[in-house]
Scaffold this motif. Sequence first.
Motif, PDB file in Angstrom:
ATOM      1  N   SER A  23      39.671 -17.467  16.342  1.00 55.52           N
ATOM      2  CA  SER A  23      40.184 -18.173  15.159  1.00 55.52           C
ATOM      3  C   SER A  23      39.391 -19.442  14.858  1.00 55.52           C
ATOM      4  CB  SER A  23      41.658 -18.529  15.341  1.00 55.52           C
ATOM      5  OG  SER A  23      41.810 -19.629  16.212  1.00 55.52           O
ATOM      6  N   SER A  32      43.867 -16.157  13.263  1.00 54.93           N
ATOM      7  CA  SER A  32      44.961 -17.125  13.392  1.00 54.93           C
ATOM      8  C   SER A  32      46.317 -16.440  13.286  1.00 54.93           C
ATOM      9  CB  SER A  32      44.839 -18.208  12.311  1.00 54.93           C
ATOM     10  OG  SER A  32      43.636 -18.920  12.457  1.00 54.93           O
ATOM     11  N   VAL A  33      46.440 -15.525  12.324  1.00 53.44           N
ATOM     12  CA  VAL A  33      47.695 -14.783  12.156  1.00 53.44           C
ATOM     13  C   VAL A  33      47.951 -13.916  13.388  1.00 53.44           C
ATOM     14  CG1 VAL A  33      48.821 -12.964  10.798  1.00 53.44           C
ATOM     15  CG2 VAL A  33      47.633 -14.838   9.638  1.00 53.44           C
TER      16      VAL A  33
END
Length: 145
Positions: A23, A32-33
């Motif tokens: 990320s 990131s998710v």
Amino acid sequence: MAYVYLAAAIIFEVFGTITMKYSEGFTKVLPSVLTVACHGICFISLTVALKYLPISNVYAIWAGVGTALMAFLGLVIFNEPLPLQKVVATTLIIVGVVILNLGEGKKAEEQVAKVETTHIEPIPSAVVVPVPAAPVVSAAPRNAG
């Protein structure tokens, strides 16, 4: 079944940590998710495992195996160095986890204390207290002179 949830917690924690590296400080959206999702699933699985196993064993296994896996995957995926100090430290962690689990006299599932539910009284509804309105003061024009 509790150990299946513990294994899932370890796998998702490791995968979440790998995606955290990708990320780049949460500047890339998809990794990131995935980081947040994987760690969320990890903690849900860990919570379910804690319903049936002692916290000391669960945390030792989760942290120890996760640390060992990340040291190995850091070497394989990210070409991180593997100095003797890291090998010895990881080995000590694994030995500690094994010793913790060998010290069990009974099955771990039998040692977990049952939490008693207690009745909690509901909080009474908020009482609305009328607040007197502040007097309105009109601003008088100032003299310039």
